[in-house]
Design a protein around this motif. Structure first.
Motif, PDB file in Angstrom:
ATOM      1  N   TYR A 266     -51.517 -11.654  69.942  1.00  0.00           N
ATOM      2  CA  TYR A 266     -50.901 -12.982  69.887  1.00  0.00           C
ATOM      3  C   TYR A 266     -51.860 -14.052  69.382  1.00  0.00           C
TER       4      TYR A 266
ATOM      5  N   THR B 251     -42.747 -13.714  68.268  1.00  0.00           N
ATOM      6  CA  THR B 251     -41.701 -13.071  69.062  1.00  0.00           C
ATOM      7  C   THR B 251     -40.636 -12.443  68.161  1.00  0.00           C
TER       8      THR B 251
ATOM      9  N   HIS C 280     -42.133  -9.102  66.739  1.00  0.00           N
ATOM     10  CA  HIS C 280     -42.222  -8.018  67.713  1.00  0.00           C
ATOM     11  C   HIS C 280     -40.845  -7.566  68.185  1.00  0.00           C
TER      12      HIS C 280
END
Length: 227
Positions: A68, A83, A86
């Motif tokens: 991250y 986000t 992923h």
């Protein structure tokens, strides 16, 4: 160049149009990433931004597996993109899992490898997975049988045979990862494969392959003629 860094491709030649016309497989890593990013930055169109990111990370694989903090340090990237990316990776993994349950693994080995890459490539310890297959070579389920250290894992062939009998599997595919990222099998990998082959052969359970997963690479024992 459009405002907010958006690209203006000649009509019909943008990556979205190319995808619709020729299929996603024809797109380069840069074109795929540009579709995902959607917009660029002031003074940098989305295609240029995609190219810069691939260069900075070194590869699409490195970008998609970045943590991250490393990901969000890049200009134009942040929580939302992280986000989304992923979620897309997990969606792909689940799709491949369902596909494996429906298709013959022998006819489509690439799906098996892609699925195993998604499961194992980012693990920081060696994990030994066994896929249990029916008599049509479709996956019944897979199980993480053994977990080890950074550079080794202890494998018990009898446990694999016991699980295969419990699941009524006709064959199995073995897989484990090398956290170092280098997929080349060790002599220990070859030795344990031979042990599993012998144990399974007693009960007429076939070992179809042993796949070693690295980072962005793999080695198939079957492809090398070792099984």
């Amino acid at each position: 160049m459009a405002k907010n860094g958006a690209d203006i491709w000649p009509e019909g030649q943008g990556p979205r149009e190319k995808l619709l016309k020729l299929g996603a497989i024809t797109l380069s890593d840069q074109e795929l990433l540009a579709i995902f990013l959607r917009t660029g930055l002031p003074g940098v169109n989305v295609s240029e931004m995609a190219g810069q990111l691939l260069k900075e990370f070194g590869s699409l694989y490195a970008l998609m597996s970045a943590d991250y903090i490393s990901f969000c340090q890049k200009r134009g990237l942040g929580l939302s993109k992280y986000t989304q990316l992923h979620a897309a990776v997990e969606l792909s993994r689940r799709f491949l899992g369902h596909q494996l349950a429906q298709e013959c693994t022998i006819k489509n080995p690439q799906v098996t490898r892609q699925y195993l890459q998604g499961l194992l490539a980012q693990r920081d310890r060696e994990v030994f997975i066994v896929m249990f297959l029916d008599n049509q070579n479709r996956v019944i389920y897979h199980k993480e049988m053994f977990t080890g250290t950074f550079n080794c894992v202890e494998v018990h062939p009898r446990e694999i045979v016991r699980e295969a009998l419990k699941s009524n599997a006709a064959s199995v595919i073995l897989a484990h990862n090398h956290p170092s990222g280098v997929a080349e099998p060790s002599q220990a990998d070859r030795s344990v494969t031979d042990q599993v082959l012998k144990a399974c052969s007693v009960l007429d359970i076939k070992v179809l392959d042993h796949i070693v997963i690295g980072r962005g690479e793999y080695v198939s024992f079957a492809e090398r003629g070792w099984i």
